[in-house]
Design a protein around this motif. Structure first.
Motif, PDB file in Angstrom:
ATOM      1  N   PRO A   1      35.483   3.139  20.441  1.00  0.00           N
ATOM      2  CA  PRO A   1      34.025   2.939  20.317  1.00  0.00           C
ATOM      3  C   PRO A   1      33.567   1.620  20.944  1.00  0.00           C
ATOM      4  O   PRO A   1      32.478   1.557  21.523  1.00  0.00           O
ATOM      5  CB  PRO A   1      33.796   2.943  18.798  1.00  0.00           C
ATOM      6  N   LEU A   2      34.400   0.578  20.833  1.00  0.00           N
ATOM      7  CA  LEU A   2      34.030  -0.698  21.432  1.00  0.00           C
ATOM      8  C   LEU A   2      33.988  -0.599  22.946  1.00  0.00           C
ATOM      9  O   LEU A   2      33.076  -1.124  23.599  1.00  0.00           O
ATOM     10  CB  LEU A   2      35.023  -1.787  20.996  1.00  0.00           C
ATOM     11  N   VAL A   3      34.997   0.081  23.520  1.00  0.00           N
ATOM     12  CA  VAL A   3      35.029   0.227  24.981  1.00  0.00           C
ATOM     13  C   VAL A   3      33.828   1.028  25.462  1.00  0.00           C
ATOM     14  O   VAL A   3      33.220   0.721  26.495  1.00  0.00           O
ATOM     15  CB  VAL A   3      36.356   0.880  25.417  1.00  0.00           C
ATOM     16  N   ARG A   4      33.495   2.079  24.702  1.00  0.00           N
ATOM     17  CA  ARG A   4      32.326   2.891  25.092  1.00  0.00           C
ATOM     18  C   ARG A   4      31.034   2.086  25.003  1.00  0.00           C
ATOM     19  O   ARG A   4      30.077   2.346  25.742  1.00  0.00           O
ATOM     20  CB  ARG A   4      32.230   4.110  24.191  1.00  0.00           C
ATOM     21  N   ALA A   5      31.004   1.106  24.098  1.00  0.00           N
ATOM     22  CA  ALA A   5      29.789   0.293  23.953  1.00  0.00           C
ATOM     23  C   ALA A   5      29.708  -0.829  24.986  1.00  0.00           C
ATOM     24  O   ALA A   5      28.633  -1.410  25.178  1.00  0.00           O
ATOM     25  CB  ALA A   5      29.735  -0.298  22.551  1.00  0.00           C
ATOM     26  N   LEU A   6      30.812  -1.127  25.651  1.00  0.00           N
ATOM     27  CA  LEU A   6      30.830  -2.265  26.580  1.00  0.00           C
ATOM     28  C   LEU A   6      29.812  -2.154  27.717  1.00  0.00           C
ATOM     29  O   LEU A   6      29.140  -3.140  28.034  1.00  0.00           O
ATOM     30  CB  LEU A   6      32.241  -2.464  27.138  1.00  0.00           C
ATOM     31  N   PRO A   7      29.673  -0.987  28.385  1.00  0.00           N
ATOM     32  CA  PRO A   7      28.668  -0.920  29.467  1.00  0.00           C
ATOM     33  C   PRO A   7      27.257  -1.256  28.991  1.00  0.00           C
ATOM     34  O   PRO A   7      26.511  -1.962  29.674  1.00  0.00           O
ATOM     35  CB  PRO A   7      28.764   0.532  29.947  1.00  0.00           C
ATOM     36  N   GLY A   8      26.893  -0.755  27.804  1.00  0.00           N
ATOM     37  CA  GLY A   8      25.573  -1.064  27.276  1.00  0.00           C
ATOM     38  C   GLY A   8      25.414  -2.539  26.964  1.00  0.00           C
ATOM     39  O   GLY A   8      24.360  -3.140  27.234  1.00  0.00           O
ATOM     40  N   VAL A   9      26.460  -3.142  26.375  1.00  0.00           N
ATOM     41  CA  VAL A   9      26.415  -4.577  26.081  1.00  0.00           C
ATOM     42  C   VAL A   9      26.307  -5.379  27.371  1.00  0.00           C
ATOM     43  O   VAL A   9      25.533  -6.350  27.455  1.00  0.00           O
ATOM     44  CB  VAL A   9      27.670  -4.987  25.279  1.00  0.00           C
TER      45      VAL A   9
END
Length: 419
Positions: free
Chosen positions: A331-339
């Motif tokens: 989930p963190l990796v998936r959120a990285l582009p948005g961050v």
């Protein structure tokens, strides 16, 4: 972003290599706490020793008085693994490799003693109820409490196994109590002796409710022998589940071999259990070794056809450890582009409150000096935005901000021309 993902991949690979290489080669010996020589636990331990010998693992059987001493040796880390009777507290720092088999509570009585079937009515009997440190002693203590006996209501002989059986056969005891697998060798003479019988206790359900470590089980008619038929009819008994308990630091390859040995040794049906009822990895009072539980439920990994078992053990161990990490990281990796996108936009958007404040101040300004100062501040912001280095997908944000700055500058210049 690619640099970060590359760094994360390298880090995960390094962690994997560290786990796989740490203690890669397994120990060649293991200390196993069993019971007394000639007893049921000792016989089972000998089967484990023969099974582990196939993989060149030397298993030392440590003779003990029973489950209580086994638990103590585990707590002192003087043994690596031990059989513990149900209800015997395992020490801290241990895990079960699985529940292995039922141990019925056998109560043999001399027929001439006319022992009541209701244990609550036992009084002034001589009972061979296990040696100090044995699981039988602990179980009989619980049985006496469940039946409402005060200490000293009966005379107890501190004998276990073959010694207790001999005392009953010689008439030195009215009763002999055993908590043992059905295959325990010292039980056979008792089943064959006409002057001794297996006592059908009354109120088994009530007793099991008062003994948390026990449950009601059934030994079917002819479960011991067909000629003669022993027992002659279905016999309800109290039973406890024995666990194979190990030091939590046990090498994963040894846990692998012990779990696979348990499948071979305890997987068959007997008079009390169904095929593959044991070993069981169901969570009970003891924490279960995750790797052993997987092996018991799923069997050996297909990798064992091409790799040594000790390599497969490390690979599977790493996989078990990695799964929880992946559930957190993905989930963190998936959120990285948005961050990352938010961070790039924020580098530009943080100037907009200042631009707006200058615009509002310019609208209200009534002096040329004020407008000139506002224009100077606006130029400083424009220079900062112009010098900003952004990835190509986000450069349009900077250009848009400079257009807005230019609109405010035009408004200030237009107002300055009036002075």
């Amino acid at each position: 972003m690619r640099i970060f993902i590359g760094f994360l991949s390298i880090l995960l690979a390094a962690v994997a290599l560290w786990f796989l290489s740490r203690d890669l080669v397994p120990p060649k010996s293991v200390r196993f706490a069993a019971g007394a020589a000639g007893g049921g636990y000792y016989a089972i331990a000998e089967r484990y020793r023969a099974r582990l010998a196939r993989d060149d693992i030397d298993m030392e059987i440590v003779e003990t008085s029973g489950s209580v001493e086994n638990a103590a040796l585990l707590g002192e880390r003087r043994v690596d693994v031990a059989l513990l009777q149900g209800g015997i507290a395992a020490p801290e720092g241990t895990e079960t490799l699985g529940a292995m088999f039922y141990e019925p509570l056998f109560v043999f009585a001399r027929r001439d003693a006319e022992v009541p079937a209701n244990p609550g009515r036992w009084a002034e009997l001589t009972i061979a109820a296990g040696a100090p440190g044995s699981g039988t002693t602990a179980a009989f203590d619980a049985l006496e409490r469940a039946a409402g006996h005060a200490p000293g209501a009966n005379r107890r002989l501190p004998l276990s196994g073959a010694e207790a059986a001999d005392a009953l056969l010689r008439g030195e005891a009215d009763l002999a109590v055993f908590v043992a697998p059905l295959s325990a060798p010292y039980l056979a003479p008792l089943f064959a002796e006409e002057g001794v019988g297996l006592l059908q206790l009354e109120h088994i359900t009530a007793l099991s409710r008062r003994m948390p470590q026990a449950e009601a089980i059934t030994l079917p008619a002819a479960g011991v022998s067909f000629a003669p038929v022993v027992p002659p009819e279905d016999l309800r008994m109290l039973g406890m589940v024995a666990n194979l308990v190990a030091d939590e630091r046990l090498h994963p390859s040894l846990a692998d071999r012990l779990a696979m040995a348990a499948r071979d040794i305890h997987g068959a049906a007997d008079a009390i259990t169904r095929t593959r009822q044991f070993p069981s990895a169901e969570a009970g009072a003891l924490p279960v070794d995750a790797y052993a539980a997987t092996l018991i439920r799923q069997g050996p990994s297909p990798l064992q056809d091409v790799l040594p078992y000790w390599v497969v053990a490390q690979v599977n161990r790493f996989a078990i450890l990695l799964l929880p990490i992946l559930f957190i990281l993905l989930p963190l990796v998936r959120a990285l582009p948005g961050v990352y996108s938010w961070r790039m936009r924020r580098r530009v958007f943080r100037y907009y409150p200042m631009i707006r404040a200058i615009d509002m101040a310019a609208r209200k300004a009534t002096e040329a000096e004020t407008l000139t100062e506002l224009e100077r501040r606006l130029e400083a912001i424009d220079e900062d935005v112009a010098e900003m280095t952004l990835p190509p997908p986000y450069r349009d944000r900077a250009y848009t901000a400079r257009l807005h700055i230019d609109l405010v500058r035009q408004r200030i210049d237009s107002k300055l021309q009036r002075f």
